[in-house]
Design a protein around this motif. Structure first.
Motif, PDB file in Angstrom:
ATOM      1  N   GLU A 195     -22.076 -47.595 -22.285  1.00 10.22           N
ATOM      2  CA  GLU A 195     -21.181 -46.866 -20.909  1.00 10.22           C
ATOM      3  C   GLU A 195     -22.526 -45.236 -19.895  1.00 10.22           C
ATOM      4  OE1 GLU A 195     -19.480 -44.975 -24.203  1.00 10.22           O
ATOM      5  OE2 GLU A 195     -17.389 -46.640 -24.177  1.00 10.22           O
ATOM      6  N   ASP A 196     -23.836 -44.882 -20.624  1.00  7.57           N
ATOM      7  CA  ASP A 196     -24.635 -44.302 -20.625  1.00  7.57           C
ATOM      8  C   ASP A 196     -24.728 -44.980 -18.467  1.00  7.57           C
ATOM      9  OD1 ASP A 196     -23.788 -42.042 -21.538  1.00  7.57           O
ATOM     10  OD2 ASP A 196     -25.531 -42.460 -22.919  1.00  7.57           O
ATOM     11  N   VAL A 197     -25.132 -46.154 -19.272  1.00  3.28           N
ATOM     12  CA  VAL A 197     -25.752 -46.869 -18.035  1.00  3.28           C
ATOM     13  C   VAL A 197     -25.036 -47.218 -16.723  1.00  3.28           C
ATOM     14  CG1 VAL A 197     -26.850 -48.965 -17.334  1.00  3.28           C
ATOM     15  CG2 VAL A 197     -27.718 -48.336 -19.367  1.00  3.28           C
ATOM     16  N   LEU A 198     -23.647 -48.336 -17.502  1.00  4.51           N
ATOM     17  CA  LEU A 198     -22.371 -47.348 -16.149  1.00  4.51           C
ATOM     18  C   LEU A 198     -22.799 -46.156 -14.913  1.00  4.51           C
ATOM     19  CD1 LEU A 198     -20.394 -49.585 -15.376  1.00  4.51           C
ATOM     20  CD2 LEU A 198     -19.029 -48.544 -17.128  1.00  4.51           C
ATOM     21  N   LYS A 199     -22.335 -44.933 -16.012  1.00  3.11           N
ATOM     22  CA  LYS A 199     -22.098 -43.781 -16.079  1.00  3.11           C
ATOM     23  C   LYS A 199     -23.862 -43.439 -14.260  1.00  3.11           C
ATOM     24  CE  LYS A 199     -22.024 -40.188 -17.947  1.00  3.11           C
ATOM     25  NZ  LYS A 199     -21.997 -39.362 -19.149  1.00  3.11           N
ATOM     26  N   THR A 200     -24.478 -44.562 -14.828  1.00  5.75           N
ATOM     27  CA  THR A 200     -26.155 -43.792 -13.798  1.00  5.75           C
ATOM     28  C   THR A 200     -25.987 -44.709 -12.898  1.00  5.75           C
ATOM     29  OG1 THR A 200     -26.949 -43.592 -16.266  1.00  5.75           O
ATOM     30  CG2 THR A 200     -28.593 -43.677 -13.887  1.00  5.75           C
TER      31      THR A 200
ATOM     32  N   MET B 285     -27.367 -55.927  -4.902  1.00  4.28           N
ATOM     33  CA  MET B 285     -27.515 -56.657  -3.729  1.00  4.28           C
ATOM     34  C   MET B 285     -27.512 -56.582  -2.463  1.00  4.28           C
ATOM     35  SD  MET B 285     -30.406 -58.778  -6.101  1.00  4.28           S
ATOM     36  CE  MET B 285     -29.980 -60.032  -5.952  1.00  4.28           C
ATOM     37  N   ALA B 286     -26.221 -57.674  -1.949  1.00  2.00           N
ATOM     38  CA  ALA B 286     -25.473 -56.965  -1.361  1.00  2.00           C
ATOM     39  C   ALA B 286     -25.765 -55.589   0.315  1.00  2.00           C
ATOM     40  CB  ALA B 286     -24.261 -57.788  -1.087  1.00  2.00           C
ATOM     41  N   ARG B 287     -25.227 -54.544  -0.451  1.00  2.00           N
ATOM     42  CA  ARG B 287     -25.514 -53.899  -0.057  1.00  2.00           C
ATOM     43  C   ARG B 287     -26.391 -53.269   0.330  1.00  2.00           C
ATOM     44  NH1 ARG B 287     -21.016 -49.305  -1.548  1.00  2.00           N
ATOM     45  NH2 ARG B 287     -21.373 -48.862   0.046  1.00  2.00           N
ATOM     46  N   ALA B 288     -27.419 -53.313  -0.899  1.00  2.00           N
ATOM     47  CA  ALA B 288     -28.656 -53.114   0.079  1.00  2.00           C
ATOM     48  C   ALA B 288     -28.743 -54.202   1.240  1.00  2.00           C
ATOM     49  CB  ALA B 288     -29.759 -53.254  -0.864  1.00  2.00           C
ATOM     50  N   GLN B 289     -29.036 -54.387   1.049  1.00  2.00           N
ATOM     51  CA  GLN B 289     -28.991 -55.649   2.613  1.00  2.00           C
ATOM     52  C   GLN B 289     -28.041 -55.645   3.927  1.00  2.00           C
ATOM     53  OE1 GLN B 289     -28.555 -59.586   1.261  1.00  2.00           O
ATOM     54  NE2 GLN B 289     -30.468 -60.204   0.125  1.00  2.00           N
ATOM     55  N   ARG B 290     -27.273 -54.459   3.243  1.00  2.00           N
ATOM     56  CA  ARG B 290     -26.841 -54.413   4.665  1.00  2.00           C
ATOM     57  C   ARG B 290     -26.734 -53.246   5.130  1.00  2.00           C
ATOM     58  NH1 ARG B 290     -21.741 -57.508   1.651  1.00  2.00           N
ATOM     59  NH2 ARG B 290     -21.742 -54.798   1.485  1.00  2.00           N
ATOM     60  N   SER B 291     -26.879 -52.277   4.559  1.00  2.00           N
ATOM     61  CA  SER B 291     -27.195 -50.683   4.911  1.00  2.00           C
ATOM     62  C   SER B 291     -27.905 -51.111   5.917  1.00  2.00           C
ATOM     63  CB  SER B 291     -27.742 -50.013   3.314  1.00  2.00           C
ATOM     64  OG  SER B 291     -27.535 -48.753   3.647  1.00  2.00           O
ATOM     65  N   ARG B 292     -27.688 -49.627   6.737  1.00  2.00           N
ATOM     66  CA  ARG B 292     -28.577 -49.387   7.995  1.00  2.00           C
ATOM     67  C   ARG B 292     -29.695 -48.344   7.600  1.00  2.00           C
ATOM     68  NH1 ARG B 292     -25.239 -49.734  12.575  1.00  2.00           N
ATOM     69  NH2 ARG B 292     -26.105 -47.793  13.315  1.00  2.00           N
ATOM     70  N   HIS B 293     -29.497 -47.456   6.313  1.00  2.00           N
ATOM     71  CA  HIS B 293     -30.080 -46.374   6.023  1.00  2.00           C
ATOM     72  C   HIS B 293     -31.096 -46.840   4.710  1.00  2.00           C
ATOM     73  CE1 HIS B 293     -26.129 -45.568   8.121  1.00  2.00           C
ATOM     74  NE2 HIS B 293     -26.528 -44.426   7.870  1.00  2.00           N
ATOM     75  N   GLY B 294     -32.278 -46.294   5.357  1.00  2.00           N
ATOM     76  CA  GLY B 294     -33.534 -46.176   4.455  1.00  2.00           C
ATOM     77  C   GLY B 294     -33.436 -45.454   3.061  1.00  2.00           C
ATOM     78  N   ARG B 295     -33.599 -44.926   3.051  1.00  2.00           N
ATOM     79  CA  ARG B 295     -32.659 -43.752   1.381  1.00  2.00           C
ATOM     80  C   ARG B 295     -31.410 -44.389   0.442  1.00  2.00           C
ATOM     81  NH1 ARG B 295     -33.666 -38.557   4.569  1.00  2.00           N
ATOM     82  NH2 ARG B 295     -35.410 -38.036   4.471  1.00  2.00           N
ATOM     83  N   ALA B 296     -30.960 -44.864   1.339  1.00  2.00           N
ATOM     84  CA  ALA B 296     -29.496 -45.626   0.775  1.00  2.00           C
ATOM     85  C   ALA B 296     -29.714 -46.999  -0.177  1.00  2.00           C
ATOM     86  CB  ALA B 296     -28.007 -45.858   1.456  1.00  2.00           C
TER      87      ALA B 296
ATOM     88  N   TYR C 293     -22.737 -43.402 -10.487  1.00  2.00           N
ATOM     89  CA  TYR C 293     -23.837 -41.990  -9.730  1.00  2.00           C
ATOM     90  C   TYR C 293     -24.995 -42.301  -8.782  1.00  2.00           C
ATOM     91  CZ  TYR C 293     -21.940 -39.578 -13.455  1.00  2.00           C
ATOM     92  OH  TYR C 293     -21.492 -37.819 -13.995  1.00  2.00           O
ATOM     93  N   LEU C 294     -25.312 -43.832  -9.103  1.00  2.00           N
ATOM     94  CA  LEU C 294     -26.614 -43.915  -7.230  1.00  2.00           C
ATOM     95  C   LEU C 294     -25.411 -44.847  -6.463  1.00  2.00           C
ATOM     96  CD1 LEU C 294     -29.282 -46.006 -10.394  1.00  2.00           C
ATOM     97  CD2 LEU C 294     -29.333 -43.705  -8.579  1.00  2.00           C
TER      98      LEU C 294
ATOM     99  N   LEU D 191     -32.551 -50.056  -5.615  1.00  2.00           N
ATOM    100  CA  LEU D 191     -32.868 -49.458  -7.673  1.00  2.00           C
ATOM    101  C   LEU D 191     -31.715 -49.786  -8.877  1.00  2.00           C
ATOM    102  CD1 LEU D 191     -34.363 -47.480  -9.966  1.00  2.00           C
ATOM    103  CD2 LEU D 191     -33.531 -45.307  -8.666  1.00  2.00           C
ATOM    104  N   ALA D 192     -30.571 -49.712  -8.245  1.00  2.00           N
ATOM    105  CA  ALA D 192     -29.773 -49.762  -9.101  1.00  2.00           C
ATOM    106  C   ALA D 192     -28.676 -50.966  -9.144  1.00  2.00           C
ATOM    107  CB  ALA D 192     -27.921 -49.231  -8.203  1.00  2.00           C
ATOM    108  N   ALA D 193     -29.323 -52.306  -8.422  1.00  2.00           N
ATOM    109  CA  ALA D 193     -29.445 -53.735  -8.432  1.00  2.00           C
ATOM    110  C   ALA D 193     -30.374 -54.186  -9.408  1.00  2.00           C
ATOM    111  CB  ALA D 193     -29.442 -54.716  -7.047  1.00  2.00           C
ATOM    112  N   GLN D 194     -31.551 -53.636  -9.372  1.00  2.00           N
ATOM    113  CA  GLN D 194     -32.399 -53.756 -10.067  1.00  2.00           C
ATOM    114  C   GLN D 194     -32.067 -53.337 -11.896  1.00  2.00           C
ATOM    115  OE1 GLN D 194     -36.396 -51.786  -9.605  1.00  2.00           O
ATOM    116  NE2 GLN D 194     -37.559 -54.107 -11.019  1.00  2.00           N
TER     117      GLN D 194
END
Length: 62
Positions: free
Chosen positions: A37-42, A1-12, A45-46, A18-21
């Motif tokens: 393991e599949d969730v961690l990999k996904t 969530m911290a990365r989402a709040q700091r990002s200045r890029h809408g798509r990112a 990637y996100l 999505l990754a936080a949720q």
């Protein structure tokens, strides 16, 4: 969530949220090791995709 709040890029930001949720949804889920393991990999990637967007796209005007 911290990365989402700091990002200045809408798509990112959208991908980070999505990754936080998704990680929150799986935190206490009972699942097979293979599924986790599949969730961690996904999630990895996100985060890689969001980071790439931050590197190659210009920041949003805010």
């Amino acid at each position: 969530m911290a990365r989402a709040q700091r990002s200045r890029h809408g798509r990112a930001r959208a991908i980070f949220w999505l990754a936080a949720q998704m990680s929150g949804d799986w935190t206490f889920a009972r699942a097979a090791t293979e599924d986790l393991e599949d969730v961690l990999k996904t999630l990895s990637y996100l985060f890689l995709a969001a980071g790439a967007i931050e590197r190659v796209e210009a920041p949003d005007e805010r």
